[in-house]
Design a protein around this motif. Structure first.
Motif, PDB file in Angstrom:
ATOM      1  N   ALA A  62      70.048 -35.338 104.393  1.00 25.68           N
ATOM      2  CA  ALA A  62      70.079 -35.304 102.923  1.00 25.68           C
ATOM      3  C   ALA A  62      68.760 -34.768 102.374  1.00 25.68           C
ATOM      4  N   TRP A  63      67.637 -35.196 102.966  1.00 25.11           N
ATOM      5  CA  TRP A  63      66.336 -34.685 102.528  1.00 25.11           C
ATOM      6  C   TRP A  63      66.256 -33.179 102.759  1.00 25.11           C
ATOM      7  N   LYS A  64      66.678 -32.749 103.943  1.00 20.35           N
ATOM      8  CA  LYS A  64      66.601 -31.326 104.290  1.00 20.35           C
ATOM      9  C   LYS A  64      67.416 -30.490 103.305  1.00 20.35           C
ATOM     10  N   SER A  65      68.612 -30.941 102.979  1.00 18.90           N
ATOM     11  CA  SER A  65      69.457 -30.233 102.020  1.00 18.90           C
ATOM     12  C   SER A  65      68.796 -30.164 100.642  1.00 18.90           C
ATOM     13  N   LYS A  66      68.229 -31.279 100.222  1.00 24.65           N
ATOM     14  CA  LYS A  66      67.556 -31.332  98.918  1.00 24.65           C
ATOM     15  C   LYS A  66      66.367 -30.369  98.876  1.00 24.65           C
ATOM     16  N   GLU A  67      65.586 -30.346  99.948  1.00 26.20           N
ATOM     17  CA  GLU A  67      64.411 -29.475  99.998  1.00 26.20           C
ATOM     18  C   GLU A  67      64.814 -28.004 100.062  1.00 26.20           C
ATOM     19  N   ASP A  69      67.530 -26.694  98.775  1.00 29.77           N
ATOM     20  CA  ASP A  69      67.980 -26.349  97.425  1.00 29.77           C
ATOM     21  C   ASP A  69      66.801 -26.151  96.478  1.00 29.77           C
ATOM     22  N   ARG A  70      65.794 -27.031  96.587  1.00 30.54           N
ATOM     23  CA  ARG A  70      64.626 -26.947  95.708  1.00 30.54           C
ATOM     24  C   ARG A  70      63.878 -25.633  95.929  1.00 30.54           C
ATOM     25  N   LEU A  71      63.631 -25.291  97.188  1.00 32.61           N
ATOM     26  CA  LEU A  71      62.884 -24.066  97.471  1.00 32.61           C
ATOM     27  C   LEU A  71      63.710 -22.813  97.195  1.00 32.61           C
ATOM     28  N   ALA A  72      65.001 -22.870  97.445  1.00 37.66           N
ATOM     29  CA  ALA A  72      65.863 -21.724  97.143  1.00 37.66           C
ATOM     30  C   ALA A  72      65.891 -21.472  95.638  1.00 37.66           C
ATOM     31  N   GLY A  73      65.839 -22.537  94.851  1.00 37.85           N
ATOM     32  CA  GLY A  73      65.818 -22.395  93.401  1.00 37.85           C
ATOM     33  C   GLY A  73      64.546 -21.735  92.883  1.00 37.85           C
ATOM     34  N   ARG A  74      63.479 -21.762  93.660  1.00 38.63           N
ATOM     35  CA  ARG A  74      62.212 -21.133  93.274  1.00 38.63           C
ATOM     36  C   ARG A  74      62.175 -19.653  93.651  1.00 38.63           C
ATOM     37  N   SER A  75      63.055 -19.270  94.561  1.00 38.34           N
ATOM     38  CA  SER A  75      63.074 -17.896  95.045  1.00 38.34           C
ATOM     39  C   SER A  75      63.802 -16.995  94.051  1.00 38.34           C
ATOM     40  N   PRO A  76      63.268 -15.796  93.800  1.00 40.71           N
ATOM     41  CA  PRO A  76      63.933 -14.882  92.857  1.00 40.71           C
ATOM     42  C   PRO A  76      65.362 -14.530  93.262  1.00 40.71           C
ATOM     43  N   ASP A  77      65.606 -14.424  94.578  1.00 40.46           N
ATOM     44  CA  ASP A  77      66.951 -14.058  95.028  1.00 40.46           C
ATOM     45  C   ASP A  77      67.767 -15.275  95.476  1.00 40.46           C
ATOM     46  N   GLY A  78      67.178 -16.479  95.396  1.00 43.16           N
ATOM     47  CA  GLY A  78      67.896 -17.691  95.753  1.00 43.16           C
ATOM     48  C   GLY A  78      67.978 -17.950  97.249  1.00 43.16           C
ATOM     49  N   ASP A  79      67.264 -17.147  98.031  1.00 44.52           N
ATOM     50  CA  ASP A  79      67.274 -17.322  99.484  1.00 44.52           C
ATOM     51  C   ASP A  79      65.955 -17.911  99.959  1.00 44.52           C
ATOM     52  N   LEU A  80      66.026 -18.632 101.056  1.00 43.31           N
ATOM     53  CA  LEU A  80      64.820 -19.181 101.662  1.00 43.31           C
ATOM     54  C   LEU A  80      64.151 -18.135 102.544  1.00 43.31           C
ATOM     55  N   THR A  81      62.844 -18.125 102.541  1.00 39.31           N
ATOM     56  CA  THR A  81      62.115 -17.247 103.454  1.00 39.31           C
ATOM     57  C   THR A  81      62.116 -17.893 104.834  1.00 39.31           C
ATOM     58  N   GLN A 142      50.488 -32.031 100.354  1.00 37.16           N
ATOM     59  CA  GLN A 142      51.373 -30.870 100.441  1.00 37.16           C
ATOM     60  C   GLN A 142      52.838 -31.235 100.247  1.00 37.16           C
ATOM     61  N   TRP A 143      53.216 -32.503 100.460  1.00 41.59           N
ATOM     62  CA  TRP A 143      54.611 -32.916 100.299  1.00 41.59           C
ATOM     63  C   TRP A 143      54.843 -33.736  99.043  1.00 41.59           C
ATOM     64  N   LEU A 144      53.807 -33.946  98.261  1.00 41.00           N
ATOM     65  CA  LEU A 144      53.916 -34.686  97.014  1.00 41.00           C
ATOM     66  C   LEU A 144      54.452 -33.748  95.935  1.00 41.00           C
ATOM     67  N   LEU A 145      55.538 -34.148  95.287  1.00 36.83           N
ATOM     68  CA  LEU A 145      56.113 -33.338  94.211  1.00 36.83           C
ATOM     69  C   LEU A 145      55.851 -34.017  92.878  1.00 36.83           C
ATOM     70  N   VAL A 146      55.226 -33.298  91.962  1.00 39.62           N
ATOM     71  CA  VAL A 146      55.058 -33.784  90.600  1.00 39.62           C
ATOM     72  C   VAL A 146      55.789 -32.801  89.703  1.00 39.62           C
ATOM     73  N   ASP A 147      56.737 -33.320  88.961  1.00 35.63           N
ATOM     74  CA  ASP A 147      57.593 -32.507  88.098  1.00 35.63           C
ATOM     75  C   ASP A 147      58.238 -31.361  88.879  1.00 35.63           C
ATOM     76  N   GLY A 148      58.637 -31.668  90.124  1.00 33.27           N
ATOM     77  CA  GLY A 148      59.379 -30.717  90.945  1.00 33.27           C
ATOM     78  C   GLY A 148      58.554 -29.690  91.677  1.00 33.27           C
ATOM     79  N   GLU A 149      57.219 -29.789  91.601  1.00 37.51           N
ATOM     80  CA  GLU A 149      56.365 -28.787  92.250  1.00 37.51           C
ATOM     81  C   GLU A 149      55.271 -29.461  93.074  1.00 37.51           C
ATOM     82  N   THR A 150      54.988 -28.857  94.236  1.00 39.05           N
ATOM     83  CA  THR A 150      53.817 -29.280  94.990  1.00 39.05           C
ATOM     84  C   THR A 150      52.585 -28.752  94.265  1.00 39.05           C
ATOM     85  N   HIS A 151      51.411 -29.175  94.703  1.00 43.74           N
ATOM     86  CA  HIS A 151      50.179 -28.693  94.069  1.00 43.74           C
ATOM     87  C   HIS A 151      50.064 -27.170  94.213  1.00 43.74           C
TER      88      HIS A 151
END
Length: 163
Positions: A62-67, A69-81, A142-151
């Protein structure tokens, strides 16, 4: 003799109040507040108003899926690097190494802090952290998220806003 009889009553009232107090903050609470303050224009004016806490045990999948989705949402094309995929897999391996499922800590901070004009403004931030050892261990920024973003993500978005 009458004042002696009053003393024990005051102690009985005070003891439950003292038992509910926390004289030390958790490492996670301190880390979240430090990160929130680092993002403020006037960090020295930060004053916590309220803190709401939730902790939920989640599966590594569940954590892996959530992470993802979060990183894919930050990508311009929606894909993970490939780098994102490797980091997520590495973190999932670390989380799986524990004896129990990881715990997702979610803390909502309501606070007052001065804006650019010195006027106190109420803010709300959400801090999330996944941990295998509760709030006892060191908190990895590096794994702390504040308002959906790491530092690092927050720094990058601040740089992009300057352009």
């Amino acid at each position: 003799m009458g004042s002696y009889a009053m003393r024990p009553r005051h102690l009985l009232i005070a003891l439950p109040l003292l038992a509910g107090c926390s004289f030390t903050e958790s490492a996670l609470t301190k880390a979240c507040e430090a990160e929130i303050k680092s993002r403020l224009r006037s960090p020295s004016t930060y004053e916590r108003v309220e803190l709401l806490v939730d902790a939920v045990e989640i599966s590594v999948a569940a954590w892996k899926s959530k992470e993802e989705d979060r990183l894919a949402g930050r990508s311009p094309d929606g894909d993970l690097t490939e780098e994102d995929k490797k980091l997520i897999d590495l973190a999932a391996t670390v989380l799986s190494a524990g004896d129990s499922n990881p715990t997702l800590f979610i803390k909502f901070y309501s606070y007052d802090a001065a804006n650019a004009y010195g006027t106190p403004v109420r803010g709300v931030s959400k801090c999330e952290y996944i941990s295998n050892d509760g709030e006892k261990g060191d908190i990895s920024r590096q794994w702390l998220l504040v308002d959906g973003e790491t530092h690092a993500e927050w720094l990058l978005s601040a740089i992009h806003k300057l352009k």
